[in-house]
Design an enzyme around this catalytic site. Structure first.
Site, PDB file in Angstrom:
ATOM      1  N   HIS A   1      -2.110   8.491  -0.776  1.00 49.13           N
ATOM      2  CA  HIS A   1      -2.066   7.044  -0.535  1.00 49.13           C
ATOM      3  C   HIS A   1      -3.456   6.484  -0.233  1.00 49.13           C
ATOM      4  CE1 HIS A   1       2.356   6.912  -0.456  1.00 49.13           C
ATOM      5  NE2 HIS A   1       2.284   8.077   0.186  1.00 49.13           N
TER       6      HIS A   1
ATOM      7  N   ASN B   1       8.338   4.395   0.681  1.00 47.82           N
ATOM      8  CA  ASN B   1       7.864   4.213  -0.687  1.00 47.82           C
ATOM      9  C   ASN B   1       8.641   3.099  -1.369  1.00 47.82           C
ATOM     10  OD1 ASN B   1       5.881   6.304  -0.781  1.00 47.82           O
ATOM     11  ND2 ASN B   1       7.487   7.830  -1.027  1.00 47.82           N
TER      12      ASN B   1
END
Length: 477
Positions: A55, A127
């Site tokens: 990320h 997510n």
């Protein structure tokens, strides 16, 4: 004429000349006593901190969560009470790409939220998909290695990805979502967000409910094809940042509807699937989503590094009324996220302005790097606990009800007794013919150059979902 602010060093000393270094003559050499030059160079050398292992590339904004529904009988969390408004920071990201990666790549998107509640920070770190590739955290580092660069070629390796997936049938659900239309949203505003894990809610009566958190986009779902994404990347590698930052700057504030799925605690022993398995969803017909509130993002950060790069989200940040579950992946993330922040940002990363709670913080943590708050007990004599100097004490009123678990300690085979195909089949059957064809094409393109034996093994997994799934991919190959 308005007088401008005067430039200073980090210690506050005024800077007489910020254009020329101090030297012994017009041609040099430079002098070591030019502390202003040394400070400037030293700071530049230290401007970068380690990027997130996953990320790394992200975009975000601040806003508000407004609770419009009523689930007060399920949770005593103040953030969830009707009419409550809570400041929030949202950060969206790609999983695999480094800081310099293109925004419009096919990848799972991170959807991380920090709610600055009156009872402390509550972080929901999920997510844009309700499931994940693996169900056991022991496999997570291996999976991430397949998404990163090959140690010899230093290139992304489709062989590694498909080798791992073809040997991990539990990944089918997430793989199918990733290579479907929803695997490439055009902006962060046009995708859903999910807590993904199973969490728990508990009320004042000590009753527990299992919960799934969903944030449904009010902008609608919009996605790129691979070809469209290639064209976008050819124009700009920062398309998400441009779209999101630009929309908020002009007042076009994105919104998401917060929904929850609720399961009575005892139901977990009755479902045909493991409700704590991150590769599974809860069928909506069994546990229908309930509207709870609306999240709106309406302010861009003033400094990207300070407010987004240093933002630290962790599932370990919960508040009274919200708890954990036996979800193995969640249990591991409770440790790993906070540990990553301590490595990347420093021991007292929670003291950074973007991370510090908006409520009083009182504890006995002390010393260590980046400690600029000092002892936070209200009394320098109260630097341990218990003490006789009116230091902060525990509050039994916020104790979570006990969770009763049973089972012998063992390394359980997470493949035993798990149906890794049924829910994928339900998802596949929802696609129309055109969506299926794009799914086949996306997978075939991603398999380019992968050894035949790995391709055959993956096709065999697709066939267990539906014969047409395997046949379609095979034809596209």
């Amino acid at each position: 004429m308005v007088e401008k602010n005067k430039l200073t060093t980090d210690a506050g000393a005024p800077v007489p000349d910020n254009q020329n270094s101090l030297s012994a003559g017009p041609r040099g050499p430079l002098l070591l006593q030019d502390y202003q030059l040394l400070e400037k160079l030293a700071h530049q050398n230290r401007e970068r901190i380690p990027e997130r292992t996953v990320h790394a590339k992200g975009w975000g904004a601040f806003g508000t969560l407004r609770i419009t529904g009523d689930i007060s009988k399920y949770t005593c969390a103040k953030v969830m009470q009707p009419g409550t408004e809570t400041p929030v920071l949202a950060r969206f990201s790609t999983v695999a790409g480094e800081l310099g990666a293109a925004d419009a790549e096919r990848d799972v998107r991170g959807f991380a939220l920090k709610f600055y509640t009156e009872e402390g920070n509550w972080d929901l770190v999920g997510n844009n998909t309700p499931v994940f590739f693996v169900r056991d955290p022991y496999k997570f580092p291996d999976f991430i290695h397949t998404q990163k660069r090959h140690p010899r070629t230093h290139l992304r390796s489709p062989t590694a990805m498909w080798d791992f997936w073809s040997l991990s049938p539990e990944s089918l659900h997430q793989v199918t979502i990733l290579f479907s239309d929803r695997g490439l949203p055009i902006t962060p505003m046009h995708m859903n967000g999910y807590g993904s894990h199973t969490f728990s809610l508990w009320n004042q009566n000590g009753e527990r409910y299992w919960v799934k958190f969903h944030f449904k986009t009010q902008q609608g779902h919009k996605h790129y094809t691979n070809t469209e994404a290639e064209e976008v990347i050819g124009r700009s590698r920062e398309s998400y940042q441009e779209e999101m930052f630009g929309a908020i700057e002009k007042g076009d504030y994105p919104k998401w509807t917060l929904q929850v799925q609720l399961m009575p605690e005892a139901d977990a022993a009755k479902t045909s699937y493991d409700p704590f398995d991150l590769t599974k969803v809860w069928p909506h017909k069994d546990y229908p989503p309930i509207d709870v509130g609306v999240m709106e993002l309406n302010r861009n950060p003033d400094d990207y590094f300070a407010e987004l790069e240093q933002a630290a989200f962790s599932p370990s940040n919960i508040v009274p009324g919200i708890g954990f579950s036996p979800d193995k992946m969640l249990q591991a993330r409770i440790f790993s996220y906070a540990d990553a922040h301590r490595h990347r940002l420093g021991t007292h990363y929670e003291n950074l302005p973007v991370n510090i709670p908006r409520c009083p913080v009182r504890n006995y943590y002390r010393d260590g790097e980046m400690n600029y708050t000092g002892l936070r007990t209200g009394n320098p004599d109260a630097y341990y606990e218990p003490n006789s100097f009116d230091g902060p004490v525990q509050d039994s009123n916020v104790k979570e009800p006990p969770l009763v678990l049973s089972g012998a300690m063992d390394r359980y085979d997470h493949h035993q007794g798990n149906d890794d195909y049924g829910q994928v089949r339900v998802l596949y059957d929802l696609f129309d013919d055109e969506q299926k064809q794009r799914l086949y094409t996306n997978i075939a393109e991603a398999m380019a150059g992968v050894p035949d034996d790995i391709v055959r093994r993956q096709l065999a997994l697709f066939a267990k979902v539906h014969p047409d799934y395997a046949a379609g991919v095979k034809a596209a190959l």
